[in-house]
Design a protein around this motif. Structure first.
Motif, PDB file in Angstrom:
ATOM      1  N   SER A   1      -6.284   2.016   6.479  1.00 35.24           N
ATOM      2  CA  SER A   1      -7.177   3.137   6.764  1.00 35.24           C
ATOM      3  C   SER A   1      -6.378   4.231   7.452  1.00 35.24           C
TER       4      SER A   1
ATOM      5  N   THR B   1       3.361   2.016   5.693  1.00 32.57           N
ATOM      6  CA  THR B   1       2.988   2.613   4.412  1.00 32.57           C
ATOM      7  C   THR B   1       3.802   3.865   4.114  1.00 32.57           C
TER       8      THR B   1
ATOM      9  N   TYR C   1      -5.173  -4.659   0.591  1.00 39.24           N
ATOM     10  CA  TYR C   1      -3.939  -5.091  -0.047  1.00 39.24           C
ATOM     11  C   TYR C   1      -3.518  -6.451   0.504  1.00 39.24           C
TER      12      TYR C   1
ATOM     13  N   LEU D   1       0.121   4.425  -2.177  1.00 36.23           N
ATOM     14  CA  LEU D   1      -1.224   4.281  -2.730  1.00 36.23           C
ATOM     15  C   LEU D   1      -2.281   4.691  -1.695  1.00 36.23           C
ATOM     16  N   PRO D   2      -3.526   4.896  -2.123  1.00 35.31           N
ATOM     17  CA  PRO D   2      -4.591   5.295  -1.192  1.00 35.31           C
ATOM     18  C   PRO D   2      -4.976   4.161  -0.241  1.00 35.31           C
ATOM     19  N   ASP D   3      -5.781   4.507   0.753  1.00 33.65           N
ATOM     20  CA  ASP D   3      -6.345   3.493   1.642  1.00 33.65           C
ATOM     21  C   ASP D   3      -7.109   2.457   0.823  1.00 33.65           C
ATOM     22  N   GLY D   4      -7.157   1.245   1.366  1.00 32.74           N
ATOM     23  CA  GLY D   4      -7.870   0.186   0.664  1.00 32.74           C
ATOM     24  C   GLY D   4      -7.443  -1.169   1.178  1.00 32.74           C
TER      25      GLY D   4
ATOM     26  N   ALA E   1      -3.778   5.516   6.318  1.00 34.08           N
ATOM     27  CA  ALA E   1      -2.382   5.142   6.043  1.00 34.08           C
ATOM     28  C   ALA E   1      -1.815   4.163   7.062  1.00 34.08           C
TER      29      ALA E   1
ATOM     30  N   ALA F   1       0.807  -1.225   0.000  1.00 28.27           N
ATOM     31  CA  ALA F   1       0.000   0.000   0.000  1.00 28.27           C
ATOM     32  C   ALA F   1       0.838   1.273   0.000  1.00 28.27           C
ATOM     33  N   THR F   2       2.134   1.171   0.217  1.00 24.82           N
ATOM     34  CA  THR F   2       2.986   2.360   0.256  1.00 24.82           C
ATOM     35  C   THR F   2       2.903   3.110  -1.069  1.00 24.82           C
TER      36      THR F   2
END
Length: 428
Positions: free
Chosen positions: A338, A353, A328, A323-326, A340, A320-321
């Protein structure tokens, strides 16, 4: 802060001069404040040619007639020039997950991390099945063969089930020397560090096998007491020296405080032993100083207690580093991000992240001197993996890995082996 001692300049031989320059590398001149090897040089310049650093020091000391064709880069006022950052513990970025075994995804992660300022890195695996570990080693071996990564870090599988953190408990096991031999073989000489729990049966023999094969033992994900911790790290340090790894070689501690019992005045556990040995210079402790894994006061305390030369700043970054929350992946585990912050479904922290430049900036924000924070993200990790005569400092002869930041330590420019990766408008 005690800066690293002066290091001998690399020998410049005719052989080096005849080697071709890295593709895309140029001849550049950068000016600003230089932070390297724990020191600050004001009003300095850095000259780069042929993929290597040609000069670092006052502008008046540079003989430009000996370096024709230098292009001076137009940097913002107040810029600071750093060596390329070195991360010894990261699992991916930009959607790429190193433990996942996909070469394409791993390459995307490496490209992102290089552009973010982490010009040297170990790609970290997590605890997984034998087949997945071997596949991960073989995938990352190709990237190391190409020079895209400096090697591989294996976080497990010989870890404590009581302190497994985000490691999958299904695949944890006691030290298994035949399996370790398979992993070392699959890595093709590129396994550089391995996290282990010293209290497990057979850990002593495992540490010996690691040292004999040029792998740095990194104590972590452990429920050991202080005595067991100290004995294992001391033995590991002696084995590394006996294996001829050189005076700079020493064991490390995987993300101090995380994945181990907290320090208690009647039950000091591994933290007390790690701090004591780090202060003595016989081990180096990793810190994930991202503002999530450690409170800033804890980060500052460790720097004050053991010195920057005994701290390695790391990210423990995952897919996720950048990139937006989500949602992975981290190896076999599903991770939700959430705000970060990456967590497993049960709320356990699951990697970081932040980029390493983010970690350096937050370390400075915690009250650590900028030169000290940069030292712990450059020269110290370079020495741990035996790369101090190639990267980690701004010195003539070393690979031209350079990061330029502004007054807020935000990225302005990144160069790797003399090639501009993220130059923005920094050209004349």
């Amino acid at each position: 802060m005690n800066p690293l001692p002066e290091q001998k300049q690399p020998d410049q031989t005719p052989r080096e001069a005849t080697q071709p320059s890295p593709a895309g590398s140029g001849s550049y001149l950068l000016s600003g404040t230089v932070l390297t090897d724990g020191r600050s040089l004001d009003n300095a310049v850095v000259a780069v040619t042929g993929g290597r650093i040609a000069y670092v020091g006052p502008r008046a000391g540079l003989d430009q007639s000996s370096l024709p064709g230098l292009e001076e880069l137009d940097l913002p006022a107040g810029s600071t020039i750093l060596p390329g950052l070195i991360d010894l513990h990261c699992h991916g970025g930009a959607g790429g997950d190193f433990p996942g075994g996909s070469g394409q995804a791993a390459r995307a992660a490496v490209e992102f991390l290089h552009r973010s300022g982490t010009t040297t890195l170990l790609a970290s695996l997590v605890t997984a099945s034998r087949d997945n570990l071997l596949r991960g080693m073989e995938t990352l071996r190709q990237l190391a063969d190409e020079g895209l990564i400096a090697g591989i870090h294996s976080e497990g599988p010989f870890l404590s089930s009581a302190r497994c953190g985000a490691q999958d408990p299904r695949f944890l096991r006691e030290p298994d020397l035949p399996l370790l031999g398979e992993l070392i073989g699959a890595a093709g000489g590129h396994l550089r560090t391995m996290t282990y729990a010293p209290e497990l049966p057979g850990a002593d023999a495992m540490v010996r096998l690691l040292a004999e094969n040029g792998v740095t033992p990194s104590l972590g994900h452990t429920d050991a007491d202080a005595r067991t911790t100290a004995a294992s790290l001391t033995a590991a340090a002696e084995l590394l020296q006996a294996a001829g790894r050189g005076p700079a070689s020493r064991p490390t501690v995987t993300h101090l405080f995380n994945g181990m019992p907290p320090l208690h005045h009647r039950s000091p556990g591994p933290v007390a032993a790690c701090l004591r040995l780090a202060a003595a210079g016989s081990v180096a402790v990793e810190l994930i100083a991202d503002g999530v894994h450690l409170d800033p006061e804890t980060v500052r305390m460790v720097f004050d207690l053991v010195g920057a030369e005994n701290v390695v700043l790391v990210t423990d970054s995952m897919a996720a580093t950048g990139l937006p929350d989500g949602h992975y992946e981290l190896g076999p585990a599903s991770v939700s991000v959430s705000g970060a912050v990456a967590r497993l479904g049960d709320g356990t922290l699951a990697g970081g992240t932040a980029t390493l430049l983010d970690v350096v900036r937050r370390t400075i924000g915690a009250g650590v001197e900028a030169a000290a924070a940069v030292l712990s993200a450059t020269a110290v990790p370079a020495a741990i993996i035996g790369e101090q005569e190639r990267v980690g400092s701004l010195r003539a002869g070393l690979r031209a890995d350079v990061v330029v930041v502004d007054g807020n330590f935000e990225r302005v420019l990144v160069m790797r082996a003399g090639r501009l990766l993220d130059k923005g408008e920094a050209r004349r």
